[in-house]
Design an enzyme around this catalytic site. Structure first.
Site, PDB file in Angstrom:
ATOM      1  N   ARG A 121       1.558   1.850  -3.593  1.00  0.00           N
ATOM      2  CA  ARG A 121       0.363   2.356  -4.296  1.00  0.00           C
ATOM      3  C   ARG A 121       0.066   3.804  -3.892  1.00  0.00           C
ATOM      4  NH1 ARG A 121      -4.605  -1.356  -3.876  1.00  0.00           N
ATOM      5  NH2 ARG A 121      -5.347   0.113  -5.445  1.00  0.00           N
ATOM      6  N   ASN A 131     -17.209   1.126 -20.311  1.00  0.00           N
ATOM      7  CA  ASN A 131     -16.002   0.348 -19.999  1.00  0.00           C
ATOM      8  C   ASN A 131     -15.211   0.134 -21.286  1.00  0.00           C
ATOM      9  OD1 ASN A 131     -14.780  -0.953 -17.666  1.00  0.00           O
ATOM     10  ND2 ASN A 131     -15.025  -2.893 -18.758  1.00  0.00           N
ATOM     11  N   LEU A 132     -13.929  -0.175 -21.122  1.00  0.00           N
ATOM     12  CA  LEU A 132     -13.089  -0.415 -22.295  1.00  0.00           C
ATOM     13  C   LEU A 132     -13.661  -1.542 -23.154  1.00  0.00           C
ATOM     14  CD1 LEU A 132     -10.433   0.630 -23.464  1.00  0.00           C
ATOM     15  CD2 LEU A 132      -9.239  -1.122 -22.152  1.00  0.00           C
ATOM     16  N   CYS A 179      -7.022   2.429  13.102  1.00  0.00           N
ATOM     17  CA  CYS A 179      -6.538   1.607  14.219  1.00  0.00           C
ATOM     18  C   CYS A 179      -7.551   0.505  14.423  1.00  0.00           C
ATOM     19  CB  CYS A 179      -6.414   2.456  15.479  1.00  0.00           C
ATOM     20  SG  CYS A 179      -6.042   1.438  16.926  1.00  0.00           S
ATOM     21  N   TYR A 206       0.823  -1.221   0.000  1.00  0.00           N
ATOM     22  CA  TYR A 206       0.000   0.000   0.000  1.00  0.00           C
ATOM     23  C   TYR A 206       0.853   1.265   0.000  1.00  0.00           C
ATOM     24  CZ  TYR A 206      -3.986  -2.995   0.296  1.00  0.00           C
ATOM     25  OH  TYR A 206      -4.919  -3.956  -0.020  1.00  0.00           O
ATOM     26  N   THR A 235     -15.201  -0.804 -14.467  1.00  0.00           N
ATOM     27  CA  THR A 235     -15.141  -1.897 -13.481  1.00  0.00           C
ATOM     28  C   THR A 235     -15.460  -3.216 -14.171  1.00  0.00           C
ATOM     29  OG1 THR A 235     -16.012  -2.741 -11.381  1.00  0.00           O
ATOM     30  CG2 THR A 235     -17.510  -1.331 -12.658  1.00  0.00           C
ATOM     31  N   SER A 236     -14.737  -4.276 -13.789  1.00  0.00           N
ATOM     32  CA  SER A 236     -14.844  -5.550 -14.513  1.00  0.00           C
ATOM     33  C   SER A 236     -16.052  -6.369 -14.076  1.00  0.00           C
ATOM     34  CB  SER A 236     -13.568  -6.368 -14.319  1.00  0.00           C
ATOM     35  OG  SER A 236     -13.426  -6.732 -12.958  1.00  0.00           O
ATOM     36  N   ALA A 261     -12.174   5.405 -21.030  1.00  0.00           N
ATOM     37  CA  ALA A 261     -12.999   6.283 -20.186  1.00  0.00           C
ATOM     38  C   ALA A 261     -12.780   7.764 -20.513  1.00  0.00           C
ATOM     39  CB  ALA A 261     -12.683   6.021 -18.718  1.00  0.00           C
ATOM     40  N   HIS A 301     -14.489   0.954  -0.833  1.00  0.00           N
ATOM     41  CA  HIS A 301     -13.344   0.106  -0.475  1.00  0.00           C
ATOM     42  C   HIS A 301     -12.278   0.881   0.303  1.00  0.00           C
ATOM     43  CE1 HIS A 301     -14.344  -3.044  -3.837  1.00  0.00           C
ATOM     44  NE2 HIS A 301     -15.169  -3.093  -2.816  1.00  0.00           N
TER      45      HIS A 301
END
Ligand code: OAD
Length: 232
Positions: A56, A198-199, A114, A53, A173-174, A216, A106
């Site tokens: 990212r 979507n693509l 914490c 993370y 989104t898939s 997009a 998400h």
């Protein structure tokens, strides 16, 4: 089309240079989900998970919103009804593009949590397993992201928003991760017009009445332009 609800996924941030998950060279081709995106993985190896993370977060900090993020912000500003974005993305590119009404189902890379006292604060660029919670001082801190097996955020607000939606769109989104993957079907059954942007066709394409395929940064501004033109 008074109430517009938009679900977004990694594909909307792809042209901002952030990797998607399930493409050939996507994040899940390079990392095991069980290792970096589950509570058990974090318990086994917090250093590895923080490293994933942290990388990212560093990448996301450099990314800029693209034309699709900006078009959705314009829609929120200029549409006469409500616009809600439900994003599965942990980056902050919707906010950076100017959107205000955003649910991060998400979680957020820029958030720290914490898991002892549930205090939340802004994450430093680099998190480590020895970081202390600023509220209870325990070293039980983690990225404030939702892992597999955990309940997504905002469910109390998402369900009524889907029920009230006149228009539901899924962008980039898939259609593989639930509950988000079922939102198209859910909104359609409850009466919304549904559109997938979507693509390529996603795993949930059949749940959508209207399909628009392409990058997009091209198809989202075109779609927003049409929506705003139709309301005048
Ligand atoms: P995926 O990687 O599963 O899907 C990304 C989708 O975006 C694919 O269908 C691509 O075809 C499409 N795409 C790629 N580039 C695009 C572009 N330039 N324009 C439009 N579409 C494009 O990502 P998500 O569906 O967001 O969860 O994944 C959902 C969840 O799975 C994530 O939030 C994450 C992941 O595991 C957790 O970590 C809990």
């Amino acid at each position: 089309m008074e109430k517009i609800v938009i679900l977004t996924g990694a594909g909307i941030s792809a042209e901002s240079g952030l990797g998607t998950f399930r493409d050939e060279e996507g994040l899940w081709a390079q990392h095991a989900i069980d290792d970096v995106a589950t509570p058990d993985g974090f318990e086994r190896n917090p250093l590895l998970v923080h490293g994933f993370y942290n990388a990212r977060r560093a990448q996301a900090a450099k990314a800029k919103p693209n034309a699709a993020h900006k078009a959705l912000a314009r829609l929120e500003q200029e549409h006469r009804g409500e616009v809600l974005i439900i994003t599965q993305n942990v980056d902050s590119l919707h906010e950076a593009g100017g959107s205000r009404n955003v649910i991060h189902m998400h979680g957020r890379l820029n958030g720290a949590l914490c898991h002892a006292c549930e205090h939340r604060w802004e994450a430093p660029l680099e998190m480590t397993p020895t970081d202390q919670c600023p509220a209870c001082y325990e070293t039980t801190t983690r990225p404030d992201v939702v892992w597999f097996g955990e309940i997504p955020y905002g469910m109390h607000a998402i369900d009524p928003a889907l029920a009230a939606a006149d228009l539901f769109a899924a962008i980039g989104t898939s259609g593989n991760v639930f509950p988000a993957a079922a939102y198209g079907q859910h909104a359609r059954r409850l009466g919304a017009h549904t559109v997938e942007l979507n693509l390529e066709p996603s795993a949930a394409s059949r749940d959508f009445k209207e399909l628009r395929h392409g990058p997009a940064s091209e198809i989202v501004p075109e779609w927003v332009e049409e929506l705003l033109r139709d309301q005048t």
